[in-house]
Write a protein that holds these residues in place. Structure first.
Motif, PDB file in Angstrom:
ATOM      1  N   SER A 168       1.077  19.824   1.089  1.00 15.98           N
ATOM      2  CA  SER A 168       1.013  18.449   2.057  1.00 15.98           C
ATOM      3  C   SER A 168      -0.464  18.373   2.639  1.00 15.98           C
ATOM      4  O   SER A 168      -1.023  19.442   3.240  1.00 15.98           O
ATOM      5  CB  SER A 168       2.232  18.693   3.173  1.00 15.98           C
ATOM      6  OG  SER A 168       2.091  18.022   3.978  1.00 15.98           O
ATOM      7  N   ILE A 169      -0.621  17.114   2.684  1.00 17.24           N
ATOM      8  CA  ILE A 169      -2.285  16.755   3.118  1.00 17.24           C
ATOM      9  C   ILE A 169      -2.198  17.155   4.617  1.00 17.24           C
ATOM     10  O   ILE A 169      -2.961  17.846   5.130  1.00 17.24           O
ATOM     11  CB  ILE A 169      -2.185  15.416   2.844  1.00 17.24           C
ATOM     12  CG1 ILE A 169      -2.572  15.150   1.412  1.00 17.24           C
ATOM     13  CG2 ILE A 169      -3.730  15.018   3.672  1.00 17.24           C
ATOM     14  CD1 ILE A 169      -2.881  13.948   1.127  1.00 17.24           C
ATOM     15  N   SER A 170      -1.078  17.156   5.261  1.00 15.00           N
ATOM     16  CA  SER A 170      -1.216  17.372   6.713  1.00 15.00           C
ATOM     17  C   SER A 170      -1.200  18.687   6.956  1.00 15.00           C
ATOM     18  O   SER A 170      -1.528  19.386   8.346  1.00 15.00           O
ATOM     19  CB  SER A 170       0.116  16.536   7.635  1.00 15.00           C
ATOM     20  OG  SER A 170       1.331  17.159   7.120  1.00 15.00           O
ATOM     21  N   MET A 173       0.704  -1.214   0.079  1.00 13.92           N
ATOM     22  CA  MET A 173      -0.109   0.090   0.132  1.00 13.92           C
ATOM     23  C   MET A 173       0.867   1.385   0.046  1.00 13.92           C
ATOM     24  O   MET A 173       1.704   1.363   0.848  1.00 13.92           O
ATOM     25  CB  MET A 173      -1.096  -0.125   1.283  1.00 13.92           C
ATOM     26  CG  MET A 173      -1.758   1.231   1.337  1.00 13.92           C
ATOM     27  SD  MET A 173      -3.004   1.127   2.561  1.00 13.92           S
ATOM     28  CE  MET A 173      -4.108  -0.042   2.196  1.00 13.92           C
ATOM     29  N   ILE A 174       0.467   2.258  -0.898  1.00 14.03           N
ATOM     30  CA  ILE A 174       1.156   3.428  -0.956  1.00 14.03           C
ATOM     31  C   ILE A 174       0.410   4.600  -0.318  1.00 14.03           C
ATOM     32  O   ILE A 174      -0.696   4.817  -0.475  1.00 14.03           O
ATOM     33  CB  ILE A 174       1.485   3.935  -2.146  1.00 14.03           C
ATOM     34  CG1 ILE A 174       2.401   2.715  -2.962  1.00 14.03           C
ATOM     35  CG2 ILE A 174       2.212   5.110  -2.570  1.00 14.03           C
ATOM     36  CD1 ILE A 174       2.509   3.123  -4.558  1.00 14.03           C
ATOM     37  N   ALA A 175       1.037   5.301   0.671  1.00 16.07           N
ATOM     38  CA  ALA A 175       0.453   6.549   1.452  1.00 16.07           C
ATOM     39  C   ALA A 175       0.701   7.612   0.632  1.00 16.07           C
ATOM     40  O   ALA A 175       2.084   7.856   0.197  1.00 16.07           O
ATOM     41  CB  ALA A 175       0.968   6.633   2.658  1.00 16.07           C
ATOM     42  N   VAL A 176      -0.495   8.615   0.221  1.00 15.22           N
ATOM     43  CA  VAL A 176      -0.155   9.687  -0.333  1.00 15.22           C
ATOM     44  C   VAL A 176      -0.042  10.907   0.562  1.00 15.22           C
ATOM     45  O   VAL A 176      -0.799  11.011   1.574  1.00 15.22           O
ATOM     46  CB  VAL A 176      -1.272  10.081  -1.215  1.00 15.22           C
ATOM     47  CG1 VAL A 176      -1.335  11.449  -1.810  1.00 15.22           C
ATOM     48  CG2 VAL A 176      -1.809   9.014  -2.240  1.00 15.22           C
ATOM     49  N   ASN A 177       1.101  11.643   0.673  1.00 12.13           N
ATOM     50  CA  ASN A 177       1.378  12.848   1.515  1.00 12.13           C
ATOM     51  C   ASN A 177       1.319  14.011   1.025  1.00 12.13           C
ATOM     52  O   ASN A 177       1.116  15.187   1.699  1.00 12.13           O
ATOM     53  CB  ASN A 177       3.010  12.680   2.135  1.00 12.13           C
ATOM     54  CG  ASN A 177       3.060  11.357   2.699  1.00 12.13           C
ATOM     55  OD1 ASN A 177       2.103  10.900   3.513  1.00 12.13           O
ATOM     56  ND2 ASN A 177       4.064  10.526   2.498  1.00 12.13           N
TER      57      ASN A 177
END
Length: 53
Positions: free
Chosen positions: A19-21, A1-5
């Motif tokens: 950046s999502i964060s 699984m790849i996390a999108v940041n």
């Protein structure tokens, strides 16, 4: 699984990658600034260097 940041700002003419964060989240979409999230209601661009939205 790849996390999108990171992803492109949801504002169509905007060139920013956010950046999502750190993004401004509105209605399930991610924006680079309050101006983009508000649809540039105040007529102001995002203010990021190199972006002309």
């Amino acid at each position: 699984m790849i996390a999108v940041n990171t992803m492109k700002c949801a504002c169509q003419p905007c060139l920013c990658v956010v950046s999502i964060s750190e993004a401004v989240q509105k209605e399930g979409k991610y924006y680079c600034s309050d101006s983009c999230a508000d649809g540039h209601a105040n007529g102001k661009g995002c203010g990021h260097h190199g972006c002309g939205c």
